[in-house]
Design a protein around this motif. Structure first.
Motif, PDB file in Angstrom:
ATOM      1  N   VAL A 127       0.910  -1.069   0.029  1.00 35.22           N
ATOM      2  CA  VAL A 127      -0.050   0.083  -0.064  1.00 35.22           C
ATOM      3  C   VAL A 127       0.835   1.180   0.040  1.00 35.22           C
ATOM      4  O   VAL A 127       1.609   1.444   0.843  1.00 35.22           O
ATOM      5  N   ALA A 152      -5.343  -9.431   1.285  1.00 40.64           N
ATOM      6  CA  ALA A 152      -5.639  -8.398   1.065  1.00 40.64           C
ATOM      7  C   ALA A 152      -7.127  -7.743   1.231  1.00 40.64           C
ATOM      8  O   ALA A 152      -7.570  -7.017   0.190  1.00 40.64           O
ATOM      9  N   ILE A 157      -5.778  -3.148   4.003  1.00 45.01           N
ATOM     10  CA  ILE A 157      -5.258  -2.108   3.059  1.00 45.01           C
ATOM     11  C   ILE A 157      -5.532  -0.719   3.641  1.00 45.01           C
ATOM     12  O   ILE A 157      -4.513   0.177   3.338  1.00 45.01           O
ATOM     13  N   LEU A 171      -2.469   0.621  -4.402  1.00 44.17           N
ATOM     14  CA  LEU A 171      -2.306  -0.729  -4.294  1.00 44.17           C
ATOM     15  C   LEU A 171      -1.419  -1.468  -5.412  1.00 44.17           C
ATOM     16  O   LEU A 171      -1.832  -1.269  -6.621  1.00 44.17           O
TER      17      LEU A 171
END
Length: 231
Positions: A127, A152, A157, A171
């Motif tokens: 990230v 994920a 995130i 991302l």
């Protein structure tokens, strides 16, 4: 001065780099400086060239663990560590340059993170947070080993984005196979993250999948460029 085939160390590359600068040396000559010496019947430049040929180039060499370097004749722990250190320095230099250039296109994102991600033998997800000028402010590894809808998850995130009070985020994850084409899971992760970011009122700039250059395809896939992500 010894003949090239009889050279026991990297004197010739060192002399060349002194006279003409590092940019004048080939990849094999630069590697020869770190290897320092050759083996019986092969001088140090030839040994370096053999490594490049065996593994397919610098990018593949940079992905290797120290133990794999040592599987080659004439490369012990000391030389293997020198090679690993050289590739890591290159990766860290890339990280430093990210501070000075806005990450406002998938091309720039790929350029800045490809060495770091391309050298990994396993999947990993990052990230990346940016400020209002889209300048890099932080990088957080959220998954290493595999990237799926569990590792994920949007909460994992968004956590570093929220804690850093970031303006926006990107991302990034890699496909060790080299093919950056998104899987169904990649699409689902992106859609879930889009919805979570919308609810949290956080700007989701892009999801970029890192691969490697190959004929007929780009070395990365951008969900923004594909139209999945938009402002």
């Amino acid at each position: 001065m010894p003949l090239l085939n009889d050279a026991a160390d990297s004197d010739l590359p060192r002399e060349k780099i002194y006279k003409y600068g590092a940019e004048a040396l080939s990849n094999a000559e630069l590697m020869a400086i770190f290897l320092s010496s050759g083996i019986v019947g092969r001088n140090v430049i030839e040994v370096a060239g053999d490594l490049l040929k065996k593994y397919g180039g610098l990018q593949e060499l940079g992905r290797l663990p120290v133990a794999e370097y040592m599987n080659n004749k004439g490369i012990g722990l000391a030389k293997a560590c020198k090679l690993a250190a050289a590739f890591e320095l290159g990766s860290r230099l890339k990280k430093e340059t990210r501070q000075a250039i806005p990450l406002n296109s998938p091309e720039l994102i790929y350029d800045h993170f490809s060495h770091q991600m391309g050298n990994l033998p396993h999947e990993s997800a990052l990230v990346v947070t940016v400020d209002t000028r889209l300048m890099h402010t932080s990088t957080t590894t959220i998954s290493s080993g595999s990237v799926n809808e569990t590792s994920a998850h949007p909460r994992e995130i968004l956590r570093p984005v929220i804690t850093r009070n970031a303006y926006a985020f990107i991302l990034i994850h890699n496909h060790p196979s080299g093919d950056p084409s998104p899987s169904r899971a990649d699409h689902r992760i992106t859609q879930n993250l889009l919805e979570a970011a919308r609810i949290m009122q956080i700007r989701f700039l892009d999801h970029v999948i890192m691969g490697r250059p190959a004929a007929g395809r780009a070395p990365y896939f951008s969900f923004r460029s594909s139209g999945t992500i938009s402002d």
